[in-house]
Design an enzyme around this catalytic site. Structure first.
Site, PDB file in Angstrom:
ATOM      1  N   HIS A   9       0.842  -1.208   0.000  1.00 43.65           N
ATOM      2  CA  HIS A   9       0.000   0.000   0.000  1.00 43.65           C
ATOM      3  C   HIS A   9       0.877   1.259   0.000  1.00 43.65           C
ATOM      4  CE1 HIS A   9      -2.951   2.941   1.727  1.00 43.65           C
ATOM      5  NE2 HIS A   9      -3.737   2.302   0.880  1.00 43.65           N
ATOM      6  N   SER A  55      -8.803 -14.786  -2.222  1.00 41.94           N
ATOM      7  CA  SER A  55      -8.957 -13.331  -2.313  1.00 41.94           C
ATOM      8  C   SER A  55     -10.310 -12.955  -2.916  1.00 41.94           C
ATOM      9  CB  SER A  55      -7.832 -12.752  -3.178  1.00 41.94           C
ATOM     10  OG  SER A  55      -8.126 -11.398  -3.470  1.00 41.94           O
TER      11      SER A  55
HETATM   12  C1  LIG Z   1      -3.327  -3.614   1.893  1.00 42.00           C
HETATM   13  C2  LIG Z   1      -3.717  -2.293   2.490  1.00 42.00           C
HETATM   14  N1  LIG Z   1      -3.016  -1.829   3.524  1.00 42.00           N
HETATM   15  C3  LIG Z   1      -3.323  -0.661   4.112  1.00 42.00           C
HETATM   16  C4  LIG Z   1      -4.384   0.097   3.674  1.00 42.00           C
HETATM   17  C5  LIG Z   1      -4.686   1.396   4.339  1.00 42.00           C
HETATM   18  O1  LIG Z   1      -5.792   1.215   5.159  1.00 42.00           O
HETATM   19  P1  LIG Z   1      -6.677   2.450   5.673  1.00 42.00           P
HETATM   20  O2  LIG Z   1      -7.244   3.088   4.459  1.00 42.00           O
HETATM   21  O3  LIG Z   1      -7.681   1.756   6.554  1.00 42.00           O
HETATM   22  O4  LIG Z   1      -5.785   3.345   6.436  1.00 42.00           O
HETATM   23  C6  LIG Z   1      -5.151  -0.359   2.593  1.00 42.00           C
HETATM   24  C7  LIG Z   1      -6.285   0.425   2.103  1.00 42.00           C
HETATM   25  O5  LIG Z   1      -6.923   0.119   1.158  1.00 42.00           O
HETATM   26  C8  LIG Z   1      -4.812  -1.580   2.002  1.00 42.00           C
HETATM   27  O6  LIG Z   1      -5.490  -2.060   0.956  1.00 42.00           O
END
Ligand SMILES: Cc1ncc(COP(=O)(O)O)c(C=O)c1O
Length: 404
Positions: A127, A328
């Protein structure tokens, strides 16, 4: 006289703006299929708690001078999550965060405190917020190549760890990548550590969406504390769903004890990243866990997977090379046409788009999207180099392991 917020003070123009916003959200929310936000929930029973200035400042387990809190409910939520993540209860700690990003920041913070000289390894499919967290924390880091299915390239991990044997590895494992829902394999990561006889390393798992799917499947991949995770982040508003972004930072307690500081002003142990924290979000999660129960959460996970399977089959019937990773709910397809992007809320990235199948979705909704997608596709030429699975000169040859 002090004033309070009141609807009777709202001008006609401002009221109209709120009405328009409401109508706009009503219209686009059913077409929001590209982001992982379950919309099947009803928290109206909890609305009365919005009458209070509630705040969960501080460590949920330690009490607070600010007694308008929901710490007790938060601890019950955390206890349930310690079961889902197979934690050792005597070495478990957590809190309800603002979302998945804060949980990832927390895990990386603990890791950096434990291993100040450590190097963070994360894949290119991680992310986008993680690179920002690492910048904020000034932590040394190396971005690894991904396989074509979005999973970490373990050969690249091995080579990078070999070249940096003097620095404790901090591995950021994706338990469901944002775009492709790929899961980095904890067994393979630990195998690399064993190979180089590395005694000190740390594994953080980002289980933003899949953290509330995998606990309900028969043969999940390794991703829990029992599988070697040191900390785990899960989003609350994704698979469980709700109107407030929230999440869970979960960690081994021994690491949290190293960062704890006591603060007299609020009478709390300052173990969390933010000071003031939502007291409504833990209540919402508690309500979801109590009303859905494990059976409901399992049904939701299985329904979502069935919808994802359905979407892949429908796309493929129509000649679209859509696919998904094992376990998934994220269905990947070539970048949709502009007209589709305008009508539907879809997340694009590097030539692909995806649909995230969630509890509120049904076949009719998926059919409607696929019909629009295929109709627009026949109008606009597709750049075949950007279709997953076709030859992409930027990525070289990678394994397709785990693709369905
Ligand atoms: C794999 C992954 N990690 C972290 C996040 C970030 O999460 P948040 O938007 O709840 O802060 C996302 C958001 O889509 C995600 O898909």
């Amino acid at each position: 006289m002090p004033e309070r917020t009141s609807a009777k003070n709202l001008s006609k123009m401002d009221r109209d703006r709120l009405d328009h916003l409401y109508e706009h959200l009503q219209k686009i929310s059913p077409r929001t299929i590209g982001y992982p936000c379950n919309q099947a929930w009803d928290y109206s029973e909890l609305f009365r708690f919005l009458e209070f200035s509630i705040n969960n400042v501080g460590d949920p387990y330690e009490g607070s001078n600010y007694r308008l809190n929901t710490h007790e409910f938060e601890c019950e939520v955390l206890d349930k999550f310690s079961d889902y993540t197979k934690a050792d209860k005597s070495d478990f700690w957590g809190y309800v965060t603002t979302g998945g990003t804060e949980g990832n920041m927390y895990g990386l913070y603990l890791a950096r405190e434990l291993y100040p000289q450590g190097v963070v390894y994360f894949s290119e499919d991680t992310h986008y917020s993680v690179a920002k967290i690492l910048r904020l924390q000034h932590t040394r880091n190396i971005m690894l190549k991904s396989q074509e299915n979005g999973e970490m390239d373990y050969d690249d991990l091995r080579e990078s760890v070999r070249l940096n044997r003097d620095a404790p590895p901090i591995v950021f494992a994706n338990i469901g990548t944002t775009m492709k829902g790929a899961v980095d394999n904890l067994d393979k990561i630990r195998e690399v550590m064993r190979e180089f006889v590395i005694p000190n390393y740390y594994i953080h798992c980002d289980a933003a969406l899949s953290g509330m799917i995998l606990p309900f499947l028969d043969n999940p991949p390794p991703w829990t504390f029992a599988d070697g995770a040191d900390s785990i982040s899960i989003s609350g508003h994704k698979m469980i769903g709700g109107p407030l972004p929230c999440g869970l930072a979960l960690a081994r307690k021994q690491y949290v004890d190293r960062v704890a500081r006591s603060v007299e002003y609020v009478g709390v142990l300052d173990t969390t990243i933010t000071g003031s924290r939502s007291a409504f979000a833990p209540l919402m999660l508690w309500y979801a866990l109590r009303t859905l129960k494990d059976e409901g959460l399992e049904n939701n996970a299985k329904h979502s997977l069935a919808m994802a399977r359905y979407a892949v089959a429908r796309f493929n019937e129509k000649g679209v090379p859509a696919w998904r990773n094992t376990n998934s709910v994220t269905v990947v397809f070539p970048h949709p046409a502009k007209s589709v992007m305008e009508k539907w809320v879809v997340a694009p990235n590097r030539g692909i788009g995806h649909l995230v199948a969630l509890p509120h979705m049904n076949e009719a909704l998926i059919d409607s999207f696929i019909d629009d997608y295929c109709e627009a596709r026949s109008d606009e030429p597709v750049d075949e180099r950007r279709i997953p699975g076709s030859k992409d000169p930027r990525r070289g040859s990678t394994s397709n392991a785990g693709l369905i």
